[in-house]
Write a protein that holds these residues in place. Structure first.
Motif, mmCIF file in Angstrom:
data_model
loop_
_atom_site.group_PDB
_atom_site.id
_atom_site.type_symbol
_atom_site.label_atom_id
_atom_site.label_comp_id
_atom_site.label_asym_id
_atom_site.label_seq_id
_atom_site.Cartn_x
_atom_site.Cartn_y
_atom_site.Cartn_z
ATOM 1 N N GLU A 79 1.587 15.247 11.668
ATOM 2 C CA GLU A 79 2.207 14.371 10.665
ATOM 3 C C GLU A 79 1.750 12.928 10.826
ATOM 4 O OE1 GLU A 79 6.377 15.004 10.111
ATOM 5 O OE2 GLU A 79 6.143 17.181 10.162
ATOM 6 N N MET A 80 1.603 12.477 12.058
ATOM 7 C CA MET A 80 1.077 11.130 12.284
ATOM 8 C C MET A 80 -0.390 11.057 11.873
ATOM 9 S SD MET A 80 3.316 8.983 13.490
ATOM 10 C CE MET A 80 2.317 7.741 14.269
ATOM 11 N N GLY A 81 -1.141 12.118 12.146
ATOM 12 C CA GLY A 81 -2.563 12.150 11.835
ATOM 13 C C GLY A 81 -2.852 12.151 10.352
ATOM 14 N N THR A 82 -1.955 12.739 9.569
ATOM 15 C CA THR A 82 -2.164 12.701 8.124
ATOM 16 C C THR A 82 -1.855 11.317 7.574
ATOM 17 O OG1 THR A 82 0.095 13.380 7.580
ATOM 18 C CG2 THR A 82 -1.568 15.143 7.817
ATOM 19 N N GLY A 83 -0.992 10.580 8.249
ATOM 20 C CA GLY A 83 -0.589 9.276 7.749
ATOM 21 C C GLY A 83 0.325 9.368 6.536
ATOM 22 N N MET A 84 0.750 10.572 6.196
ATOM 23 C CA MET A 84 1.520 10.777 4.975
ATOM 24 C C MET A 84 3.029 10.758 5.195
ATOM 25 S SD MET A 84 -0.823 11.093 2.808
ATOM 26 C CE MET A 84 -2.565 11.383 2.802
ATOM 27 N N ARG A 85 3.465 10.791 6.441
ATOM 28 C CA ARG A 85 4.902 10.878 6.687
ATOM 29 C C ARG A 85 5.359 9.774 7.637
ATOM 30 N NH1 ARG A 85 8.264 16.374 8.045
ATOM 31 N NH2 ARG A 85 10.267 15.368 8.182
ATOM 32 N N VAL A 128 0.857 -1.181 0.000
ATOM 33 C CA VAL A 128 0.000 0.000 0.000
ATOM 34 C C VAL A 128 0.897 1.237 0.000
ATOM 35 C CG1 VAL A 128 -1.940 -1.131 1.143
ATOM 36 C CG2 VAL A 128 -0.187 -0.017 2.525
ATOM 37 N N PRO A 129 0.399 2.339 -0.536
ATOM 38 C CA PRO A 129 1.222 3.551 -0.522
ATOM 39 C C PRO A 129 1.573 3.954 0.907
ATOM 40 C CG PRO A 129 -0.729 3.843 -1.886
ATOM 41 C CD PRO A 129 -0.892 2.545 -1.171
ATOM 42 N N GLU A 130 2.836 4.217 1.128
ATOM 43 C CA GLU A 130 3.280 4.668 2.440
ATOM 44 C C GLU A 130 4.602 5.395 2.297
ATOM 45 O OE1 GLU A 130 4.246 1.581 5.256
ATOM 46 O OE2 GLU A 130 5.422 0.482 3.813
ATOM 47 N N ASN A 131 4.885 6.214 3.260
ATOM 48 C CA ASN A 131 6.167 6.878 3.359
ATOM 49 C C ASN A 131 6.923 6.113 4.445
ATOM 50 O OD1 ASN A 131 8.314 8.590 3.335
ATOM 51 N ND2 ASN A 131 7.164 10.418 3.867
ATOM 52 N N ALA A 132 7.637 5.101 4.058
ATOM 53 C CA ALA A 132 8.216 4.130 4.989
ATOM 54 C C ALA A 132 9.379 4.716 5.790
ATOM 55 C CB ALA A 132 8.650 2.881 4.244
ATOM 56 N N ARG A 133 9.034 5.603 6.694
ATOM 57 C CA ARG A 133 10.015 6.160 7.620
ATOM 58 C C ARG A 133 9.272 6.752 8.805
ATOM 59 N NH1 ARG A 133 11.835 11.997 5.686
ATOM 60 N NH2 ARG A 133 9.890 12.673 4.788
ATOM 61 N N LEU A 134 10.002 7.019 9.830
ATOM 62 C CA LEU A 134 9.424 7.625 11.020
ATOM 63 C C LEU A 134 9.427 9.145 10.890
ATOM 64 C CD1 LEU A 134 11.169 5.435 13.730
ATOM 65 C CD2 LEU A 134 8.845 5.208 12.865
ATOM 66 N N VAL A 135 8.542 9.787 11.635
ATOM 67 C CA VAL A 135 8.580 11.240 11.708
ATOM 68 C C VAL A 135 9.919 11.612 12.341
ATOM 69 C CG1 VAL A 135 7.518 13.288 12.722
ATOM 70 C CG2 VAL A 135 6.080 11.407 11.924
ATOM 71 N N PRO A 136 10.691 12.529 11.743
ATOM 72 C CA PRO A 136 12.025 12.844 12.260
ATOM 73 C C PRO A 136 11.985 13.370 13.699
ATOM 74 C CG PRO A 136 11.625 13.949 10.155
ATOM 75 C CD PRO A 136 10.344 13.318 10.561
ATOM 76 N N GLU A 137 12.998 12.996 14.463
ATOM 77 C CA GLU A 137 13.067 13.420 15.859
ATOM 78 C C GLU A 137 13.240 14.921 16.006
ATOM 79 O OE1 GLU A 137 15.612 11.253 18.481
ATOM 80 O OE2 GLU A 137 15.098 9.356 17.547
ATOM 81 N N HIS A 138 13.832 15.593 15.003
ATOM 82 C CA HIS A 138 14.042 17.029 15.136
ATOM 83 C C HIS A 138 12.725 17.797 15.254
ATOM 84 C CE1 HIS A 138 13.393 17.036 10.724
ATOM 85 N NE2 HIS A 138 12.971 18.273 10.919
ATOM 86 N N VAL A 139 11.627 17.172 14.828
ATOM 87 C CA VAL A 139 10.317 17.803 14.971
ATOM 88 C C VAL A 139 10.018 18.055 16.448
ATOM 89 C CG1 VAL A 139 7.835 17.383 14.703
ATOM 90 C CG2 VAL A 139 9.390 16.898 12.819
ATOM 91 N N LEU A 140 10.378 17.100 17.295
ATOM 92 C CA LEU A 140 10.101 17.218 18.731
ATOM 93 C C LEU A 140 10.987 18.258 19.407
ATOM 94 C CD1 LEU A 140 9.536 13.474 19.596
ATOM 95 C CD2 LEU A 140 7.814 15.261 19.277
ATOM 96 N N MET A 190 5.057 21.787 23.101
ATOM 97 C CA MET A 190 3.759 22.146 22.538
ATOM 98 C C MET A 190 3.796 22.116 21.005
ATOM 99 S SD MET A 190 0.748 22.831 23.252
ATOM 100 C CE MET A 190 -0.676 23.844 23.097
ATOM 101 N N LEU A 191 4.616 22.942 20.402
ATOM 102 C CA LEU A 191 4.677 23.038 18.940
ATOM 103 C C LEU A 191 5.182 21.735 18.331
ATOM 104 C CD1 LEU A 191 4.282 24.683 16.396
ATOM 105 C CD2 LEU A 191 6.584 25.606 16.708
ATOM 106 N N GLY A 192 6.231 21.170 18.897
ATOM 107 C CA GLY A 192 6.770 19.911 18.384
ATOM 108 C C GLY A 192 5.763 18.780 18.500
ATOM 109 N N GLY A 193 5.058 18.736 19.619
ATOM 110 C CA GLY A 193 4.053 17.696 19.822
ATOM 111 C C GLY A 193 2.899 17.818 18.841
ATOM 112 N N ILE A 194 2.469 19.058 18.601
ATOM 113 C CA ILE A 194 1.379 19.277 17.651
ATOM 114 C C ILE A 194 1.822 18.915 16.236
ATOM 115 C CG2 ILE A 194 -0.064 21.040 16.556
ATOM 116 C CD1 ILE A 194 -0.282 22.348 19.333
ATOM 117 N N GLN A 195 3.041 19.321 15.861
ATOM 118 C CA GLN A 195 3.524 18.992 14.517
ATOM 119 C C GLN A 195 3.691 17.485 14.360
ATOM 120 O OE1 GLN A 195 7.117 20.935 13.131
ATOM 121 N NE2 GLN A 195 7.237 19.613 11.339
#
Length: 165
Positions: free
Chosen positions: A79-85, A53-65, A70-75
């Protein structure tokens, strides 16, 4: 919060596309296509057929956190909520998006987005209850086929109910 925002954004885009598709394609054709997709998802999740199935086979980068709790958690959540990353271990979310485009009304699309966000949150919350020694992954792998099949059945059942009611 980020999970809900991300999933709602995807549901909103699906809803816009669905308005076009649902306006142009007759209902019997859309339901037949959705039925074929549902059958393919069930066969895949029960392990009877194998396809990617289409997927972006990687984890959300740690630098986001690192943008702060607050901002890192929301971002991160967005990204997890979109399922696109991130990884997509199941084809069920793809079926839900197809249902939004092909058959669900606007309120059903928003509920589907919230359900996806809840499912993503539930998975993360369940993993937090395990130690960091890999126990979560071991438990998941032990029960992956059963969980995938049960989730696919619940997804298809929910969609059938939502489309027909």
């Amino acid at each position: 919060m980020g999970l809900v925002l991300g999933a709602s954004a995807v549901a909103g885009v699906g809803l816009i596309l669905g308005g076009i598709v649902q306006g142009l394609v007759p209902l019997p054709v859309r339901l037949a296509l959705l039925g074929v997709l549902a059958a393919a998802v069930l066969l895949r999740e029960f392990g009877l057929v194998d396809f990617r199935v289409p997927e972006n086979a990687r984890l959300v980068p740690e630098h986001v956190l690192q943008r702060g709790p607050m901002l890192g958690g929301i971002q991160f959540g967005f990204e997890m909520g979109t399922g696109m990353r991130t990884y997509s271990p199941s084809s069920a979310p793809h079926l839900v998006l197809a249902a939004i485009v092909l058959a669900l009304p606007w309120d059903g699309a928003l509920v589907a987005g919230a359900g996806f966000a809840f499912a993503r949150w539930l998975m993360a919350a369940a993993s937090l209850g395990h130690s960091e020694d890999g126990g979560w992954s071991d438990t998941w792998l032990l029960h992956a086929r059963l969980l995938a099949a049960a989730t696919a059945l619940a997804t298809v059942g929910s969609l059938v109910y939502a489309v027909w009611v």
